[in-house]
Write a protein that holds these residues in place. Structure first.
Motif, mmCIF file in Angstrom:
data_model
loop_
_atom_site.group_PDB
_atom_site.id
_atom_site.type_symbol
_atom_site.label_atom_id
_atom_site.label_comp_id
_atom_site.label_asym_id
_atom_site.label_seq_id
_atom_site.Cartn_x
_atom_site.Cartn_y
_atom_site.Cartn_z
ATOM 1 N N ALA A 170 2.867 6.803 4.514
ATOM 2 C CA ALA A 170 2.561 5.795 5.654
ATOM 3 C C ALA A 170 1.019 5.559 5.759
ATOM 4 O O ALA A 170 0.809 4.445 6.050
ATOM 5 C CB ALA A 170 3.198 6.519 6.856
ATOM 6 N N GLN A 171 0.306 6.678 5.535
ATOM 7 C CA GLN A 171 -1.114 6.437 5.730
ATOM 8 C C GLN A 171 -1.805 5.456 4.555
ATOM 9 O O GLN A 171 -2.869 4.923 4.885
ATOM 10 C CB GLN A 171 -1.988 7.827 5.616
ATOM 11 C CG GLN A 171 -3.491 7.772 5.942
ATOM 12 C CD GLN A 171 -3.826 7.138 7.230
ATOM 13 O OE1 GLN A 171 -3.020 7.596 8.396
ATOM 14 N NE2 GLN A 171 -4.499 6.214 7.464
ATOM 15 N N ALA A 172 -1.055 5.647 3.355
ATOM 16 C CA ALA A 172 -1.744 4.732 2.379
ATOM 17 C C ALA A 172 -1.264 3.316 2.584
ATOM 18 O O ALA A 172 -2.220 2.267 2.411
ATOM 19 C CB ALA A 172 -0.989 5.128 0.874
ATOM 20 N N GLY A 173 -0.096 2.997 3.433
ATOM 21 C CA GLY A 173 -0.193 1.622 3.778
ATOM 22 C C GLY A 173 -1.057 1.308 4.815
ATOM 23 O O GLY A 173 -1.566 0.190 4.902
ATOM 24 N N ILE A 174 -1.522 2.095 5.806
ATOM 25 C CA ILE A 174 -2.639 1.895 6.908
ATOM 26 C C ILE A 174 -3.766 1.680 6.187
ATOM 27 O O ILE A 174 -4.562 0.660 6.352
ATOM 28 C CB ILE A 174 -2.629 2.876 7.889
ATOM 29 C CG1 ILE A 174 -1.192 3.534 8.677
ATOM 30 C CG2 ILE A 174 -3.665 2.904 8.727
ATOM 31 C CD1 ILE A 174 -1.135 2.294 9.460
ATOM 32 N N GLY A 197 1.017 -1.218 -0.162
ATOM 33 C CA GLY A 197 0.062 -0.110 -0.069
ATOM 34 C C GLY A 197 0.767 1.307 -0.080
ATOM 35 O O GLY A 197 0.625 2.154 -0.869
ATOM 36 N N ALA A 198 1.966 1.327 0.909
ATOM 37 C CA ALA A 198 2.936 2.271 0.742
ATOM 38 C C ALA A 198 3.428 2.565 -0.381
ATOM 39 O O ALA A 198 3.847 3.568 -0.976
ATOM 40 C CB ALA A 198 3.942 2.291 1.760
ATOM 41 N N ARG A 199 4.054 1.505 -1.083
ATOM 42 C CA ARG A 199 4.946 1.579 -2.398
ATOM 43 C C ARG A 199 3.955 2.033 -3.263
ATOM 44 O O ARG A 199 4.408 2.925 -4.320
ATOM 45 C CB ARG A 199 5.297 0.133 -2.641
ATOM 46 C CG ARG A 199 6.243 0.098 -3.941
ATOM 47 C CD ARG A 199 6.861 -1.276 -3.978
ATOM 48 N NE ARG A 199 5.828 -2.266 -4.270
ATOM 49 C CZ ARG A 199 5.923 -3.372 -3.422
ATOM 50 N NH1 ARG A 199 6.714 -3.799 -2.587
ATOM 51 N NH2 ARG A 199 4.874 -4.285 -3.652
ATOM 52 N N ALA A 200 2.783 1.737 -3.251
ATOM 53 C CA ALA A 200 1.978 2.026 -4.546
ATOM 54 C C ALA A 200 1.582 3.621 -4.482
ATOM 55 O O ALA A 200 1.688 4.327 -5.445
ATOM 56 C CB ALA A 200 0.552 1.558 -4.401
ATOM 57 N N LYS A 201 1.528 4.305 -2.958
ATOM 58 C CA LYS A 201 1.342 5.619 -3.045
ATOM 59 C C LYS A 201 2.637 6.446 -3.576
ATOM 60 O O LYS A 201 2.681 7.347 -4.288
ATOM 61 C CB LYS A 201 0.802 5.820 -1.792
ATOM 62 C CG LYS A 201 0.892 7.451 -1.315
ATOM 63 C CD LYS A 201 -0.112 8.135 -2.502
ATOM 64 C CE LYS A 201 -1.731 7.880 -1.795
ATOM 65 N NZ LYS A 201 -2.591 8.706 -2.585
#
Lengths: 140, 140, 140, 140
Positions: D129-133, D18-22
């Motif tokens: 970080a929020q995208a990973g969450i 999720g973090a990587r995609a963002k």
């Protein structure tokens, strides 16, 4: 030759019990560290729910308070930008704590140890540290 | 998601009390450290007369035993010259202890923490650590 | 001016996948670390059940293998008492690992990174590290 | 005995993905670290182009967020000159991060781990970080 007064393990337990009682009263699980007058760890408890990061921080607050014979929040005041000890918080590999929650333990005018509290706000940590000191003072 | 079992502060006190009783019985004041299954410090006591250097050593023995799920004296055996883990004692900034006195704390087959003892001979440290484990096991 | 060949994040994932497959096959959950040719961490996985202490050890095995362009078990051989690199295991704050499980990653004769494995016996760690290398080599 | 919930390696991969995609979307290669609720590293990726210095910073942001159960940017607010935790950024050997980009990972009200991002501006690190969450939360 010097003769040193130093808290013993029973004193350390009294300090911890006093701090823990206050921590339970305010509902904040704390890390509680007691050092001797040489700055070395005597006793430690991480209450269930106390923060992992606060393990080291509580020990280092107590180390600072006993080793420097000074409350850590007083270092906080003198370490602000432009103030005399500005920048001292990174000393000793970062062990010199300037955040409130570390208090020297005094008996008959001598620093005989320290107490360090961490996991709450600095105000909560200071309150819990003082409760430990009060419990100890009641035994003198 | 994982579900982990971890000793609590009451368990840690039982471990310390069991170790302390044995240390008093053999007349060697000890540093006694309890870590959780993640290697983080939960409780510590340095008995009056325990060695200053043993403060860190006891904590690191417990860290090793809980983090590696292995008694430190077993590392001592496999770390002799020519043996498979030779040289591992300086790993993790020297925190990886291969001297006897660190034992994993096990409950229902899971490592739930560790105990580390230091100030005596390794044989004494191991005996005192085992006494802590025995006291804990009696509560299960 | 130098032109450096360095593994990329896709290569690191291939190395980890190869190591993980072997770790699952032998039933030992591992910490798996991949560093680049400069010794800096590129990727890491701690399999469920991998040891906490092995987190740092795996990273440092990979650091050693890539930075020194040498398998850590070869350092183990040359670091025995009386041998040429005796005592080197405490170098770099203890990061120089002489226990097996760290291998350089080579492409076209150049070291382009490293892999470090920890949580099993050194023999198991070496087997799993080699499986990572083999998976990577198959992509060249 | 305590029962603890902890993210597993699959959860860690979801957080990283999720973090990587963002990070790819905003065009900033990042270091992405995932720790468990005890602050120990579970997984890490440095995207191609991520900063070397950010390797440690991302890990320490995640350590702080999980160990203190608090976003690192909130420490940034309370650590300004004159504010309560002023000076805490050098605690724990400098591992206590007060720069944005570290977030606790929460499941059913419990902190089960942390995510730490570094290489961009703090605002970019926080967004990633929020995208990973968010990716992790979608799996609950």
């Amino acid at each position: 030759m010097l003769t040193i007064k130093r808290l013993d393990i029973e004193d350390a337990r009294v300090l911890i019990a006093g701090a823990r009682a206050k921590a339970e009263e305010i509902g904040v699980p704390m890390c509680i560290a007691i050092t001797d007058e040489a700055g070395n760890l005597v006793a430690f408890e991480r209450m269930d729910g106390g923060k992992v990061t606060s393990t080291t921080i509580a020990i280092d607050k107590s180390f600072t308070a006993s080793g420097a014979k000074k409350a850590t929040h007083l270092y906080g005041e003198t370490s602000q930008p432009g103030a005399p000890t500005y920048g001292i918080e990174s000393a000793i590999g970062g062990r010199l704590m300037v955040v409130g929650g570390g208090l020297p333990v005094v008996a008959d005018g001598d620093v005989v140890g320290g107490i360090g509290i961490s996991s709450g706000t600095p105000a909560q940590d200071m309150e819990v540290a003082q409760a430990g000191i009060d419990a100890f003072a009641a035994t003198l």
